[in-house]
Design a protein around this motif. Structure first.
Motif, mmCIF file in Angstrom:
data_model
loop_
_atom_site.group_PDB
_atom_site.id
_atom_site.type_symbol
_atom_site.label_atom_id
_atom_site.label_comp_id
_atom_site.label_asym_id
_atom_site.label_seq_id
_atom_site.Cartn_x
_atom_site.Cartn_y
_atom_site.Cartn_z
ATOM 1 N N PHE A 54 60.504 70.709 112.742
ATOM 2 C CA PHE A 54 61.144 71.559 113.746
ATOM 3 C C PHE A 54 60.100 72.051 114.751
ATOM 4 O O PHE A 54 58.916 72.180 114.424
ATOM 5 C CB PHE A 54 61.873 72.741 113.097
ATOM 6 N N GLY A 55 60.574 72.252 115.986
ATOM 7 C CA GLY A 55 59.699 72.799 117.021
ATOM 8 C C GLY A 55 58.901 71.776 117.789
ATOM 9 O O GLY A 55 57.875 72.117 118.374
ATOM 10 N N HIS A 69 64.822 71.183 116.553
ATOM 11 C CA HIS A 69 64.500 72.111 115.465
ATOM 12 C C HIS A 69 65.007 71.582 114.125
ATOM 13 O O HIS A 69 65.080 72.325 113.143
ATOM 14 C CB HIS A 69 65.093 73.486 115.753
ATOM 15 N N GLN A 70 65.305 70.269 114.131
ATOM 16 C CA GLN A 70 65.840 69.694 112.898
ATOM 17 C C GLN A 70 65.798 68.177 112.999
ATOM 18 O O GLN A 70 66.804 67.506 112.848
ATOM 19 C CB GLN A 70 67.284 70.193 112.707
ATOM 20 N N PHE A 71 64.641 67.601 113.239
ATOM 21 C CA PHE A 71 64.562 66.143 113.376
ATOM 22 C C PHE A 71 64.071 65.524 112.069
ATOM 23 O O PHE A 71 63.175 66.067 111.407
ATOM 24 C CB PHE A 71 63.644 65.732 114.541
ATOM 25 N N PRO A 72 64.679 64.419 111.654
ATOM 26 C CA PRO A 72 64.252 63.775 110.401
ATOM 27 C C PRO A 72 62.849 63.194 110.555
ATOM 28 O O PRO A 72 62.551 62.516 111.535
ATOM 29 C CB PRO A 72 65.294 62.679 110.188
ATOM 30 N N LEU A 73 62.002 63.451 109.585
ATOM 31 C CA LEU A 73 60.629 62.955 109.656
ATOM 32 C C LEU A 73 60.575 61.437 109.662
ATOM 33 O O LEU A 73 59.628 60.844 110.197
ATOM 34 C CB LEU A 73 59.803 63.505 108.490
ATOM 35 N N ASN A 91 70.133 58.869 107.679
ATOM 36 C CA ASN A 91 69.625 59.018 106.317
ATOM 37 C C ASN A 91 68.220 59.613 106.370
ATOM 38 O O ASN A 91 67.222 58.876 106.386
ATOM 39 C CB ASN A 91 69.607 57.671 105.591
ATOM 40 N N PRO A 92 68.116 60.951 106.396
ATOM 41 C CA PRO A 92 66.811 61.601 106.521
ATOM 42 C C PRO A 92 66.009 61.658 105.227
ATOM 43 O O PRO A 92 64.934 62.255 105.190
ATOM 44 C CB PRO A 92 67.184 63.013 106.973
ATOM 45 N N SER A 127 55.130 61.162 111.822
ATOM 46 C CA SER A 127 55.670 62.061 112.844
ATOM 47 C C SER A 127 54.565 62.746 113.638
ATOM 48 O O SER A 127 54.702 62.978 114.848
ATOM 49 C CB SER A 127 56.583 63.110 112.204
ATOM 50 N N LEU A 128 53.459 63.070 112.983
ATOM 51 C CA LEU A 128 52.343 63.692 113.686
ATOM 52 C C LEU A 128 51.817 62.806 114.811
ATOM 53 O O LEU A 128 51.310 63.295 115.827
ATOM 54 C CB LEU A 128 51.200 64.006 112.711
#
Length: 395
Positions: A208-209, A220-224, A230-231, A246-247
């Motif tokens: 999030f963020g 504020h709620q993205f699947p990594l 299917n998160p 994700s980083l």
């Protein structure tokens, strides 16, 4: 767990304030004064020669440690404001004897050994009547797990700019060649314990963020794993892999909003309220929260669901807001409505940093403290809903 209300009647009339003191013996010897341990004290009933004390409950292990014939001694005192309470008398019983009184009153003579020795005509100093006795079954966390209750573990990681640029050593997300970041260490420590209670080992993981590709909008709620359909990630290693990916692909931004991911997990928990599922959300953050009011409202709403929230704060920030959400001292409230139960546990990661380099031991302590309240929180939900384990006997 027995529940017992008592009534006291006495012959003398000069005393007006009574206190009932409940103590449990550690052996079968009659009244070995040095071998009793106090396991309950009642409230003080003032200005009443025939007081009735409120019913109270006490675990069987505290009363007699499972030995139903162990001596239980009850002392009665006349209460004094200065603490010099006058001893009125005592009597002995046992759990087994108390349990026989479940359907009838039982009267015990209260005796003062000193008076009995000094006065030949001494009978007693009054009587105590056991008004009722009931035993309630208490189930344990293990009973529910053995009975089939599944723990569902969800992860939410803070990707806001206040954490610092991930490629810089000053960032809380920085991955040095020699050790994991604070985020990764906290995730691994907690996740590797809790995954043993999750049968499918599939963990929904969110960030999030951050500004997320391809359109660069703040989420504020993205699947990594970047799979909205299917998160879930396979095991904690899968969560870590998606976190590292994700980083490299998102842009840290802001603000720091907890409510969206809390509400996401709450929606899932609301569909499984029969005790078969219990949801645990782990939020790892640097502590600078932006949507405090919305987060409080989300927590209050979630407190009636089979759900717990763990917050691990990383970095040097002031975590007063997190302490407020924890609710140990004051229950979280929103718009005049209080949380039904305490479902939040907060710990600051910095309290577990071992500067000697023993990260294994320090992370074990972190996991222990982070997960300490989960069993009790699960039990509190089951108890308020009168949900019993599917197949287990009470301990």
């Amino acid at each position: 767990m027995p529940i017992l209300p008592f009534r006291f009647c006495r012959h003398a009339h000069k005393h007006t304030q009574q206190r009932f003191l409940f103590s449990c013996a550690h052996c079968h010897d009659p009244f070995p004064a040095s071998r009793f341990t106090i396991c309950h004290k009642t409230e003080v009933v003032k200005n009443n020669l025939n007081p009735v004390w409120q019913p109270f409950s006490i675990p069987v292990r505290a009363l007699c440690n499972g030995d139903y014939d162990r001596t239980v001694k009850i002392d009665v005192f006349d209460w004094d404001r200065d603490g010099s309470h006058d001893f009125i008398g005592e009597f002995a019983t046992s759990y087994r004897e108390l349990s026989r009184a479940q359907n009838q009153f039982t009267v015990y003579e209260v005796s003062n050994p000193r008076k009995k020795c000094k006065k030949k005509k001494y009978v007693n100093s009054g009587t105590v009547t056991l008004l009722s006795f009931a035993v309630q079954s208490e189930y344990t966390f293990v009973d529910y797990i053995r009975g089939g209750t599944q723990l569902n573990f969800t992860v939410a990681i803070d990707f806001t700019a206040s954490n610092g640029i991930p490629s810089q050593p000053t960032s809380l997300h920085y991955m040095s060649p020699y050790q994991l970041s604070s985020y990764a260490m906290a995730l691994k420590a907690v996740g590797e314990i809790i995954q043993d209670y999750d049968s499918d080992k599939l963990f929904p993981a969110y960030g999030f963020g951050a500004k997320v590709p391809p359109d660069g909008k703040v989420s504020h709620q993205f699947p990594l794993n970047h799979n909205p359909d299917n998160p879930s990630c396979e095991g904690i290693e899968g969560v870590l892999e998606s976190y590292f990916h994700s980083l490299r692909t998102v842009q840290l931004y802001g603000p720091t909003n907890f409510a969206p991911v809390i509400n996401q997990v709450a929606r899932l928990a609301a569909q499984e309220t029969d005790g078969s599922q219990y949801y645990v959300l782990l939020i790892i953050t640097d502590g600078v929260i932006s949507d405090m009011l919305q987060t409080k409202e989300a927590i209050v709403s979630a407190s009636s669901l089979p759900m717990s929230i763990i917050i691990v704060g990383v970095g040097p920030a002031d975590f007063l807001a997190m302490e407020e959400l924890d609710g140990d001292e004051v229950r979280v409230s929103s718009r005049g409505r209080y949380a039904e139960r305490d479902i939040v546990q907060f710990v600051p990661f910095r309290d577990y940093v071992d500067h000697s380099g023993n990260h294994v031991l320090s992370m074990a302590r972190l996991a222990k403290d982070v997960l300490a309240e989960i069993p009790e929180q699960l039990l509190s939900y089951m108890k308020t809903r009168d949900i019993k384990p599917l197949s287990a006997s009470p301990q």
